[in-house]
Write a protein that holds these residues in place. Structure first.
Motif, PDB file in Angstrom:
ATOM      1  N   GLN A  37       0.867  -1.173   0.000  1.00  0.00           N
ATOM      2  CA  GLN A  37       0.000   0.000   0.000  1.00  0.00           C
ATOM      3  C   GLN A  37       0.909   1.230   0.000  1.00  0.00           C
ATOM      4  OE1 GLN A  37      -1.743   1.105   3.857  1.00  0.00           O
ATOM      5  NE2 GLN A  37      -3.761   1.051   2.896  1.00  0.00           N
ATOM      6  N   GLN A  38       0.619   2.165  -0.882  1.00  0.00           N
ATOM      7  CA  GLN A  38       1.453   3.364  -0.956  1.00  0.00           C
ATOM      8  C   GLN A  38       0.572   4.607  -0.922  1.00  0.00           C
ATOM      9  OE1 GLN A  38       3.860   3.938  -4.517  1.00  0.00           O
ATOM     10  NE2 GLN A  38       5.452   5.004  -3.345  1.00  0.00           N
ATOM     11  N   PHE A  39       0.874   5.497   0.014  1.00  0.00           N
ATOM     12  CA  PHE A  39       0.224   6.793   0.101  1.00  0.00           C
ATOM     13  C   PHE A  39       1.122   7.823  -0.584  1.00  0.00           C
ATOM     14  CE2 PHE A  39      -3.258   5.590   2.690  1.00  0.00           C
ATOM     15  CZ  PHE A  39      -2.799   4.633   3.588  1.00  0.00           C
ATOM     16  N   PRO A  40       0.528   8.908  -1.083  1.00  0.00           N
ATOM     17  CA  PRO A  40       1.337   9.941  -1.754  1.00  0.00           C
ATOM     18  C   PRO A  40       2.460  10.453  -0.867  1.00  0.00           C
ATOM     19  CG  PRO A  40      -1.000  10.329  -2.134  1.00  0.00           C
ATOM     20  CD  PRO A  40      -0.915   9.217  -1.126  1.00  0.00           C
ATOM     21  N   GLY A  41       3.656  10.563  -1.444  1.00  0.00           N
ATOM     22  CA  GLY A  41       4.797  11.087  -0.704  1.00  0.00           C
ATOM     23  C   GLY A  41       5.476  10.079   0.205  1.00  0.00           C
ATOM     24  N   GLU A  42       5.012   8.841   0.182  1.00  0.00           N
ATOM     25  CA  GLU A  42       5.613   7.812   1.037  1.00  0.00           C
ATOM     26  C   GLU A  42       6.078   6.632   0.189  1.00  0.00           C
ATOM     27  OE1 GLU A  42       2.532   8.700   4.757  1.00  0.00           O
ATOM     28  OE2 GLU A  42       3.022   6.643   4.180  1.00  0.00           O
ATOM     29  N   GLY A  43       6.918   5.784   0.796  1.00  0.00           N
ATOM     30  CA  GLY A  43       7.281   4.547   0.137  1.00  0.00           C
ATOM     31  C   GLY A  43       6.195   3.501   0.342  1.00  0.00           C
ATOM     32  N   PRO A  44       6.198   2.438  -0.453  1.00  0.00           N
ATOM     33  CA  PRO A  44       5.208   1.370  -0.273  1.00  0.00           C
ATOM     34  C   PRO A  44       5.395   0.692   1.083  1.00  0.00           C
ATOM     35  CG  PRO A  44       6.344   1.166  -2.380  1.00  0.00           C
ATOM     36  CD  PRO A  44       7.096   2.177  -1.579  1.00  0.00           C
ATOM     37  N   ALA A  45       4.304   0.206   1.634  1.00  0.00           N
ATOM     38  CA  ALA A  45       4.343  -0.532   2.895  1.00  0.00           C
ATOM     39  C   ALA A  45       3.652  -1.869   2.692  1.00  0.00           C
ATOM     40  CB  ALA A  45       3.663   0.259   4.010  1.00  0.00           C
ATOM     41  N   LEU A  46       4.264  -2.929   3.207  1.00  0.00           N
ATOM     42  CA  LEU A  46       3.671  -4.252   3.061  1.00  0.00           C
ATOM     43  C   LEU A  46       2.317  -4.313   3.754  1.00  0.00           C
ATOM     44  CD1 LEU A  46       4.125  -7.238   2.153  1.00  0.00           C
ATOM     45  CD2 LEU A  46       4.824  -7.656   4.516  1.00  0.00           C
ATOM     46  N   ALA A  86      -5.577   4.831  -1.388  1.00  0.00           N
ATOM     47  CA  ALA A  86      -4.143   4.724  -1.621  1.00  0.00           C
ATOM     48  C   ALA A  86      -3.943   3.985  -2.939  1.00  0.00           C
ATOM     49  CB  ALA A  86      -3.461   3.953  -0.483  1.00  0.00           C
ATOM     50  N   THR A  87      -2.683   3.802  -3.317  1.00  0.00           N
ATOM     51  CA  THR A  87      -2.368   2.971  -4.479  1.00  0.00           C
ATOM     52  C   THR A  87      -1.837   1.633  -3.974  1.00  0.00           C
ATOM     53  OG1 THR A  87      -1.858   4.908  -5.837  1.00  0.00           O
ATOM     54  CG2 THR A  87      -1.047   2.780  -6.615  1.00  0.00           C
ATOM     55  N   TYR A  88      -2.350   0.564  -4.541  1.00  0.00           N
ATOM     56  CA  TYR A  88      -2.004  -0.781  -4.106  1.00  0.00           C
ATOM     57  C   TYR A  88      -1.208  -1.479  -5.211  1.00  0.00           C
ATOM     58  CZ  TYR A  88      -5.207   0.038  -0.311  1.00  0.00           C
ATOM     59  OH  TYR A  88      -5.809   0.569   0.806  1.00  0.00           O
ATOM     60  N   PHE A  89      -0.094  -2.051  -4.805  1.00  0.00           N
ATOM     61  CA  PHE A  89       0.783  -2.734  -5.756  1.00  0.00           C
ATOM     62  C   PHE A  89       0.849  -4.218  -5.443  1.00  0.00           C
ATOM     63  CE2 PHE A  89       2.468   0.838  -8.016  1.00  0.00           C
ATOM     64  CZ  PHE A  89       2.402   1.888  -7.120  1.00  0.00           C
ATOM     65  N   CYS A  90       0.692  -5.016  -6.476  1.00  0.00           N
ATOM     66  CA  CYS A  90       0.901  -6.456  -6.411  1.00  0.00           C
ATOM     67  C   CYS A  90       2.333  -6.718  -6.863  1.00  0.00           C
ATOM     68  CB  CYS A  90      -0.100  -7.141  -7.344  1.00  0.00           C
ATOM     69  SG  CYS A  90       0.156  -8.906  -7.574  1.00  0.00           S
ATOM     70  N   ALA A  91       3.011  -7.623  -6.192  1.00  0.00           N
ATOM     71  CA  ALA A  91       4.372  -7.986  -6.579  1.00  0.00           C
ATOM     72  C   ALA A  91       4.501  -9.498  -6.585  1.00  0.00           C
ATOM     73  CB  ALA A  91       5.399  -7.358  -5.624  1.00  0.00           C
ATOM     74  N   ALA A  92       5.547  -9.991  -7.232  1.00  0.00           N
ATOM     75  CA  ALA A  92       5.771 -11.426  -7.317  1.00  0.00           C
ATOM     76  C   ALA A  92       7.257 -11.703  -7.410  1.00  0.00           C
ATOM     77  CB  ALA A  92       5.052 -12.008  -8.535  1.00  0.00           C
ATOM     78  N   SER A  93       7.658 -12.831  -6.847  1.00  0.00           N
ATOM     79  CA  SER A  93       9.067 -13.211  -6.939  1.00  0.00           C
ATOM     80  C   SER A  93       9.193 -14.728  -6.822  1.00  0.00           C
ATOM     81  CB  SER A  93       9.900 -12.524  -5.849  1.00  0.00           C
ATOM     82  OG  SER A  93       9.511 -12.949  -4.567  1.00  0.00           O
ATOM     83  N   GLU A  94      10.340 -15.207  -7.247  1.00  0.00           N
ATOM     84  CA  GLU A  94      10.711 -16.600  -7.036  1.00  0.00           C
ATOM     85  C   GLU A  94      11.949 -16.604  -6.151  1.00  0.00           C
ATOM     86  OE1 GLU A  94      12.614 -18.606 -10.449  1.00  0.00           O
ATOM     87  OE2 GLU A  94      12.188 -16.763 -11.578  1.00  0.00           O
ATOM     88  N   SER A  95      12.205 -17.736  -5.570  1.00  0.00           N
ATOM     89  CA  SER A  95      13.284 -17.851  -4.601  1.00  0.00           C
ATOM     90  C   SER A  95      14.607 -17.319  -5.146  1.00  0.00           C
ATOM     91  CB  SER A  95      13.445 -19.322  -4.203  1.00  0.00           C
ATOM     92  OG  SER A  95      14.477 -19.454  -3.254  1.00  0.00           O
ATOM     93  N   GLY A  96      15.251 -16.445  -4.363  1.00  0.00           N
ATOM     94  CA  GLY A  96      16.563 -15.945  -4.733  1.00  0.00           C
ATOM     95  C   GLY A  96      16.580 -14.752  -5.646  1.00  0.00           C
ATOM     96  N   THR A  97      15.396 -14.241  -6.018  1.00  0.00           N
ATOM     97  CA  THR A  97      15.383 -13.094  -6.928  1.00  0.00           C
ATOM     98  C   THR A  97      14.569 -11.948  -6.342  1.00  0.00           C
ATOM     99  OG1 THR A  97      13.402 -13.621  -8.198  1.00  0.00           O
ATOM    100  CG2 THR A  97      15.444 -14.697  -8.869  1.00  0.00           C
ATOM    101  N   TYR A  98      14.704 -10.796  -6.998  1.00  0.00           N
ATOM    102  CA  TYR A  98      14.002  -9.605  -6.541  1.00  0.00           C
ATOM    103  C   TYR A  98      12.531  -9.659  -6.968  1.00  0.00           C
ATOM    104  CZ  TYR A  98      15.012  -8.381 -11.399  1.00  0.00           C
ATOM    105  OH  TYR A  98      15.112  -8.392 -12.765  1.00  0.00           O
TER     106      TYR A  98
ATOM    107  N   PHE B 104      10.262  -0.774   2.884  1.00  0.00           N
ATOM    108  CA  PHE B 104      10.721   0.318   2.031  1.00  0.00           C
ATOM    109  C   PHE B 104      10.989   1.574   2.848  1.00  0.00           C
ATOM    110  CE2 PHE B 104      10.406  -0.769  -2.426  1.00  0.00           C
ATOM    111  CZ  PHE B 104       9.547  -1.857  -2.447  1.00  0.00           C
ATOM    112  N   GLY B 105      11.906   2.373   2.356  1.00  0.00           N
ATOM    113  CA  GLY B 105      12.065   3.723   2.867  1.00  0.00           C
ATOM    114  C   GLY B 105      11.072   4.650   2.179  1.00  0.00           C
ATOM    115  N   SER B 106      11.108   5.925   2.567  1.00  0.00           N
ATOM    116  CA  SER B 106      10.193   6.906   1.984  1.00  0.00           C
ATOM    117  C   SER B 106      10.646   7.372   0.601  1.00  0.00           C
ATOM    118  CB  SER B 106      10.055   8.114   2.905  1.00  0.00           C
ATOM    119  OG  SER B 106       9.501   7.726   4.142  1.00  0.00           O
ATOM    120  N   GLY B 107      11.871   7.013   0.232  1.00  0.00           N
ATOM    121  CA  GLY B 107      12.352   7.336  -1.103  1.00  0.00           C
ATOM    122  C   GLY B 107      13.090   8.654  -1.205  1.00  0.00           C
TER     123      GLY B 107
END
Lengths: 111, 113
Positions: A37-46, A86-98, B104-107
């Motif tokens: 979840q990301q609010f304006p002016g902030e970094g994403p939060a799990l 807020a803006t919601y981001f979906c992410a995906a990864s496999e073991s050992g990668t970003y 994450f940080g705030s960027g």
């Protein structure tokens, strides 16, 4: 090449309704799926995450439904509140990668 | 309050200038990631470290971008010669392992004019 796709790009719901945010992916090796979840002016939060061995994960008002066969998942936000806007981001990864990220769904909850 | 500390919050540079930003990962998180988030909300992975060693990086990072995570010092990302297309939000994240939750940080918002 976009490996993680989200829809809709934006979503407006009334306070108290359930918001449904969709996500799909291409790489069948992905096994870990966090939502941020990301609010304006902030970094994403799990917000909540799920492993591919599960088909559902709940945390309070937030639920992930996961369909491995169709490579799709969705985030359900029950009893939506204005503070969920807020803006919601979906992410995906496999073991050992970003993590690979979708381009987000902007949610607006109207009182 | 983010447990990952990024500085500065804003950075304005002219084209061709160096731009440097720093990140202090969350305590107990040995893995550090750098992403670029553009105005279209596209996340571009740049590089990641585990205990000061580079794990993965993209080709772009090898040319104008450099990064390091020395022990007992903040991690840093530096753009040697800024271009207008580098204007974006640069996000630092840390985690216990590569395939787990990120903090994450705030960027650092970079504007190249």
């Amino acid at each position: 090449q976009q490996q993680v796709r989200q829809s809709p790009q934006s979503l407006t719901v009334w306070e108290g309704e359930t918001a449904i945010l969709n996500c799909s992916y291409e790489n069948s090796a992905f096994d870990y799926f966090p939502w941020y979840q990301q609010f304006p002016g902030e970094g994403p939060a799990l917000l909540i995450s799920i492993l591919s061995v599960s088909d559902k994960k709940e945390d309070g008002r937030f639920t992930i439904f996961f369909n491995k066969r169709e490579k799709k998942l969705s985030l359900h936000i029950a009893d939506s509140q204005p503070g969920d806007s807020a803006t919601y981001f979906c992410a995906a990864s496999e073991s050992g990668t970003y993590q690979r990220f979708g381009t987000g769904t902007k949610l607006q909850v109207v009182p | 309050n983010s447990k990952v500390i990024q500085t500065p919050r804003y950075l304005v540079k002219g084209q061709g200038q160096k731009a440097k930003m720093r990140c202090i990962p969350e305590k107990g998180h040995p893995v550090v990631f750098w992403y670029q988030q553009n105005k279209n909300n596209e996340f571009k992975f740049l590089i990641n470290f585990q205990n000061q060693e580079v794990l993965q990086q993209i080709d772009m990072t090898e040319k104008r971008f450099s990064a390091e995570c020395p022990s007992n010092s903040p991690c840093s990302l530096e753009i040697q010669s800024s271009e207008a297309g580098d204007s974006a939000l640069y996000l630092c994240a840390s985690s216990r392992q590569t395939n787990s939750d990120y903090t994450f940080g705030s960027g650092t918002r970079l504007l190249v004019i």
